[in-house]
Motif scaffolding. Structure first.
Motif, PDB file in Angstrom:
ATOM      1  N   LYS A 400       0.804  -1.228   0.000  1.00 45.71           N
ATOM      2  CA  LYS A 400       0.000   0.000   0.000  1.00 45.71           C
ATOM      3  C   LYS A 400       0.837   1.279   0.000  1.00 45.71           C
ATOM      4  N   ASP A 401       2.044   1.237   0.600  1.00 49.96           N
ATOM      5  CA  ASP A 401       2.876   2.444   0.684  1.00 49.96           C
ATOM      6  C   ASP A 401       3.901   2.538  -0.441  1.00 49.96           C
ATOM      7  N   ARG A 402       3.873   1.603  -1.372  1.00 49.62           N
ATOM      8  CA  ARG A 402       4.853   1.619  -2.470  1.00 49.62           C
ATOM      9  C   ARG A 402       4.316   2.434  -3.642  1.00 49.62           C
ATOM     10  N   ASP A 403       5.209   3.151  -4.278  1.00 47.27           N
ATOM     11  CA  ASP A 403       4.835   3.992  -5.414  1.00 47.27           C
ATOM     12  C   ASP A 403       4.882   3.140  -6.684  1.00 47.27           C
ATOM     13  N   ILE A 404       3.754   2.500  -6.975  1.00 52.14           N
ATOM     14  CA  ILE A 404       3.686   1.596  -8.127  1.00 52.14           C
ATOM     15  C   ILE A 404       2.441   1.917  -8.947  1.00 52.14           C
ATOM     16  N   GLU A 405       2.631   2.044 -10.257  1.00 54.64           N
ATOM     17  CA  GLU A 405       1.480   2.215 -11.147  1.00 54.64           C
ATOM     18  C   GLU A 405       0.780   0.858 -11.299  1.00 54.64           C
ATOM     19  N   ASN A 406      -0.478   0.897 -11.659  1.00 48.87           N
ATOM     20  CA  ASN A 406      -1.261  -0.330 -11.871  1.00 48.87           C
ATOM     21  C   ASN A 406      -1.156  -1.279 -10.678  1.00 48.87           C
ATOM     22  N   GLU A 409      -3.238  -4.474 -10.708  1.00 46.40           N
ATOM     23  CA  GLU A 409      -2.742  -5.525 -11.602  1.00 46.40           C
ATOM     24  C   GLU A 409      -1.529  -6.227 -10.994  1.00 46.40           C
ATOM     25  N   VAL A 410      -0.640  -5.444 -10.391  1.00 51.25           N
ATOM     26  CA  VAL A 410       0.547  -6.022  -9.754  1.00 51.25           C
ATOM     27  C   VAL A 410       0.135  -6.920  -8.581  1.00 51.25           C
ATOM     28  N   ALA A 411      -0.822  -6.444  -7.778  1.00 45.17           N
ATOM     29  CA  ALA A 411      -1.296  -7.236  -6.637  1.00 45.17           C
ATOM     30  C   ALA A 411      -1.894  -8.560  -7.117  1.00 45.17           C
ATOM     31  N   LYS A 412      -2.586  -8.506  -8.242  1.00 46.53           N
ATOM     32  CA  LYS A 412      -3.162  -9.735  -8.813  1.00 46.53           C
ATOM     33  C   LYS A 412      -2.057 -10.693  -9.255  1.00 46.53           C
ATOM     34  N   GLN A 413      -1.041 -10.173  -9.960  1.00 48.32           N
ATOM     35  CA  GLN A 413       0.054 -11.026 -10.437  1.00 48.32           C
ATOM     36  C   GLN A 413       0.823 -11.653  -9.271  1.00 48.32           C
ATOM     37  N   GLN A 451       9.631 -13.396  -8.023  1.00 51.22           N
ATOM     38  CA  GLN A 451       9.123 -12.294  -8.842  1.00 51.22           C
ATOM     39  C   GLN A 451       9.892 -11.007  -8.556  1.00 51.22           C
ATOM     40  N   TYR A 452      10.155 -10.746  -7.276  1.00 56.11           N
ATOM     41  CA  TYR A 452      10.871  -9.521  -6.895  1.00 56.11           C
ATOM     42  C   TYR A 452      12.274  -9.484  -7.502  1.00 56.11           C
ATOM     43  N   MET A 453      12.985 -10.619  -7.436  1.00 58.54           N
ATOM     44  CA  MET A 453      14.333 -10.647  -8.003  1.00 58.54           C
ATOM     45  C   MET A 453      14.295 -10.510  -9.522  1.00 58.54           C
ATOM     46  N   THR A 454      13.255 -11.036 -10.157  1.00 58.59           N
ATOM     47  CA  THR A 454      13.102 -10.868 -11.611  1.00 58.59           C
ATOM     48  C   THR A 454      12.848  -9.410 -11.945  1.00 58.59           C
ATOM     49  N   VAL A 455      12.019  -8.766 -11.143  1.00 61.95           N
ATOM     50  CA  VAL A 455      11.759  -7.330 -11.326  1.00 61.95           C
ATOM     51  C   VAL A 455      13.056  -6.536 -11.136  1.00 61.95           C
ATOM     52  N   ARG A 456      13.890  -6.972 -10.204  1.00 56.71           N
ATOM     53  CA  ARG A 456      15.178  -6.286  -9.998  1.00 56.71           C
ATOM     54  C   ARG A 456      16.041  -6.362 -11.263  1.00 56.71           C
ATOM     55  N   THR A 457      16.060  -7.518 -11.924  1.00 55.16           N
ATOM     56  CA  THR A 457      16.830  -7.615 -13.175  1.00 55.16           C
ATOM     57  C   THR A 457      16.276  -6.661 -14.217  1.00 55.16           C
ATOM     58  N   LYS A 458      14.950  -6.551 -14.266  1.00 52.64           N
ATOM     59  CA  LYS A 458      14.326  -5.615 -15.206  1.00 52.64           C
ATOM     60  C   LYS A 458      14.749  -4.184 -14.908  1.00 52.64           C
ATOM     61  N   SER A 459      14.776  -3.840 -13.626  1.00 48.04           N
ATOM     62  CA  SER A 459      15.139  -2.489 -13.202  1.00 48.04           C
ATOM     63  C   SER A 459      16.585  -2.161 -13.589  1.00 48.04           C
ATOM     64  N   VAL A 460      17.490  -3.125 -13.388  1.00 49.82           N
ATOM     65  CA  VAL A 460      18.903  -2.917 -13.742  1.00 49.82           C
ATOM     66  C   VAL A 460      19.034  -2.668 -15.240  1.00 49.82           C
ATOM     67  N   ILE A 560       3.246 -18.518 -13.787  1.00 46.54           N
ATOM     68  CA  ILE A 560       3.316 -17.289 -12.987  1.00 46.54           C
ATOM     69  C   ILE A 560       3.791 -16.129 -13.851  1.00 46.54           C
ATOM     70  N   GLU A 561       3.078 -15.002 -13.757  1.00 52.29           N
ATOM     71  CA  GLU A 561       3.453 -13.795 -14.494  1.00 52.29           C
ATOM     72  C   GLU A 561       4.449 -12.968 -13.684  1.00 52.29           C
ATOM     73  N   VAL A 562       5.195 -12.108 -14.397  1.00 47.89           N
ATOM     74  CA  VAL A 562       6.161 -11.233 -13.733  1.00 47.89           C
ATOM     75  C   VAL A 562       5.718  -9.781 -13.906  1.00 47.89           C
ATOM     76  N   PRO A 563       5.515  -9.049 -12.794  1.00 48.01           N
ATOM     77  CA  PRO A 563       5.147  -7.638 -12.900  1.00 48.01           C
ATOM     78  C   PRO A 563       6.321  -6.807 -13.434  1.00 48.01           C
ATOM     79  N   ASP A 564       6.026  -5.601 -13.883  1.00 47.54           N
ATOM     80  CA  ASP A 564       7.101  -4.688 -14.295  1.00 47.54           C
ATOM     81  C   ASP A 564       7.740  -4.022 -13.085  1.00 47.54           C
ATOM     82  N   LYS A 565       6.934  -3.773 -12.064  1.00 43.86           N
ATOM     83  CA  LYS A 565       7.429  -3.136 -10.831  1.00 43.86           C
ATOM     84  C   LYS A 565       6.846  -3.889  -9.635  1.00 43.86           C
ATOM     85  N   MET A 566       7.543  -3.789  -8.505  1.00 46.47           N
ATOM     86  CA  MET A 566       7.015  -4.383  -7.271  1.00 46.47           C
ATOM     87  C   MET A 566       7.372  -3.492  -6.089  1.00 46.47           C
TER      88      MET A 566
END
Length: 566
Positions: A400-406, A409-413, A451-460, A560-566
């Protein structure tokens, strides 16, 4: 480069033994301190008539080290090979670069057809977490076989026939006016089922009426068929809501009823085989000579069928329709006897043994509540829709306190991914008490962590803004301990998938992506990826890209889907 092949060729030249056989014996040591590959010389002791430790020492002295093999050691009857680290990196990177986004896929299944029967809920009953396990395991197996090039067909063999539906028809005849089944249909039908079942237990005559009603349904009675169709249509609408949440679809929804007009052929073929006999008015196949004490009932004394008959009719239909190499039944271990029976009886149907050899029961342990086994008869179960919605809701609260768009959708994934991963993380044959709070631990061996570590690779990669060509990579930049470990894990991906396919065990991939995520975390913490040294940066960015694709594909195979942000 195939290092096992190179090692096998060297040993084969000295021993004059078959190099392919030698290659099959070569192992990857669990302890990195014992080299990259090991050959157990025990395998040669009988042939060479020498002790394994002597063989290992002689082979070590005879094989020359080179640019590929930097060191060879003889230890306790094993011959340990240390491959030059830059060669390991070069081979792994080139193998990955050849496929990139489809890394891990294979064509080993080309020309082969695999049927995967899974989910298969009973219509008019709630979709509870017992159904969830078959759905998740089956969907993962479907993905795995497809990824390996098999023509894969997903079958939802709906439980839409039998005395239980006659009970529901009887309940509707008695109390239909009290229930608006158009509104929340599964719940209303479930209430009626619990009520009629209780009445059947109190009054044997009511149960007998239900049996007669089922015979009417089999004979095509207009009223019974109309009500049955209504139950089925309403149920499918509700089930598809859950399948949409899980990202699951099927190539066929043909349930038991679809095969009701195909059962006469089963009886005719079994009579022709001479294996169908009569027992207390029923038609059965005796399987005592196959080590199965209980006979397989094909037709009840009152002339009605049993689900074994419909399963046999389904096998016949599938041989003609799909020409399959494998037909997998993802069904709980409680049905072990049933599948042993029908697989044996299928051999008497006169079909090619290719089909009967391809029948396989993929059993799994039960999911239980803390207070014990679930039962739809008593209303003691967890509905999947409620579980998924609760998981999504809890993720929303965590984030709830994270700055994430959508965020929805992320919560669902993440919420659904957590449930799927929790189901697949352990061997399928183990019994399980489902713990949602544990499944949602972002720091544990869970779906959200991967999922979080996958999102980290995306961020890098997003920060880097580019993915270098492998021609710009200095492979020696990836030979530190954390990099080489990550490279080795990624390099093993295709082998892991094939192993999961051979064992029909998605947990192998689930454990693999945990190891990969943890390894990337160590690499990330020990190496500055975006640096002023272009050579190092290019190598580390590319390794991050390899980790991202491998994690994404691994999670996809689990469903399992991977979000763009977490």
């Amino acid at each position: 480069m195939n290092f096992k092949q190179v090692i096998a060729e060297n040993i084969s030249k000295i021993t004059e033994l078959d190099k392919e056989e030698i290659e099959g014996f070569i192992e990857i040591p669990k302890d990195d301190g014992n080299g990259d590959f090991a050959f157990p010389c025990f395998r040669l002791a009988k042939t060479l008539k020498k002790a394994p430790n002597i063989i290992a020492e002689e082979l070590k002295n005879a094989i020359e080290t080179n640019d590929i093999m930097e060191k060879i050691e003889a230890l306790n009857g094993y011959l340990n090979f240390y491959i030059t680290k830059s060669e390991i990196v070069k081979t792994a990177v080139e193998k990955f670069d050849a496929k990139k986004e489809t890394y891990g896929s294979s064509d080993i299944g080309n020309g082969k057809t695999v049927l995967v029967e899974y989910s298969s809920p009973n219509i008019a009953k709630p979709f509870h977490i017992g159904h969830l396990k078959t759905t998740i395991i089956g969907h993962s197996l479907y993905n795995i076989y497809k990824f390996l090039g098999f023509d894969t067909i997903g079958l939802n063999h709906l439980g839409d026939y039998g005395t239980q539906f006659a009970k529901l028809i009887e309940a509707y005849k008695r109390w239909g006016d009290e229930y608006n089944i158009e509104e929340n249909p599964i719940e209303k039908m479930s209430q009626m089922y619990i009520r009629i079942n209780a009445l059947c237990e109190e009054d044997e005559s009511v149960l007998e009426e239900c049996r007669e009603t089922f015979k009417k349904l089999e004979d095509g009675d207009e009223y019974c068929t109309k009500i049955w169709n209504k139950f089925k249509e309403l149920s499918l609408v509700e089930f598809k809501k859950i399948y949409d949440l899980l990202g699951v679809d099927f190539d066929s929804y043909n349930g038991e009823a679809f095969y009701s007009d195909k059962m006469d052929e089963v009886i005719r073929l079994l009579e022709k085989s001479g294996k169908l006999t009569e027992s207390q008015g029923a038609k059965v196949v005796d399987l005592a000579d196959k080590g199965i004490k209980a006979p397989c009932i094909i037709q009840k004394a009152n002339g009605s069928s049993i689900y074994a008959t419909r399963d046999l009719a389904a096998i016949l239909y599938r041989t003609k329709t799909y020409d399959f190499d494998k037909c997998l039944y993802v069904v709980a271990e409680e049905q072990n006897l049933h599948f042993k029976q029908i697989f044996e009886v299928a051999k008497y149907l006169g079909i090619d043994e290719k089909y009967t050899n391809g029948l396989e029961h993929i059993s799994y342990g039960m999911i239980r509540l803390p207070e014990g086994k679930m039962s739809s008869r008593k209303g003691n179960f967890i509905k999947v829709e409620d579980l998924l919605e609760e998981s999504i809701s809890k993720v929303k609260d965590i984030m709830k306190d994270r700055d994430i768009e959508n965020k929805d959708e992320v919560a669902k994934q993440v919420g659904i991914g957590a449930v799927i991963f929790e189901d697949l993380a352990e061997s399928r044959i183990k019994n399980q008490v489902f713990d949602l709070n544990e499944a949602l631990n972002f720091n544990g061996e869970t779906g959200p962590y991967v999922q979080y570590m996958t999102v980290r690779t995306k961020s890098v990669l997003e920060k880097a803004g580019y993915i270098p060509s492998i021609y710009d990579i200095n492979f020696k930049s990836l030979t530190d301990d954390s990099s080489i470990r990550l490279v080795k894990i990624i390099d093993n991906f295709e082998k892991i998938i094939i192993d999961a396919m051979h064992k029909n065990e998605p947990s192998i991939i689930a454990r693999y992506v945990i190891d990969l995520a943890e390894s990337y975390s160590t690499f990330y913490n020990e190496n500055k990826i975006l640096t002023d040294v272009k050579e190092e940066q290019d190598a580390r960015i590319y390794l991050t890209y390899m980790a991202k694709i491998t994690l994404t594909n691994g999670l996809h195979l689990l469903g399992i889907e991977v979000p763009d942000k977490m």
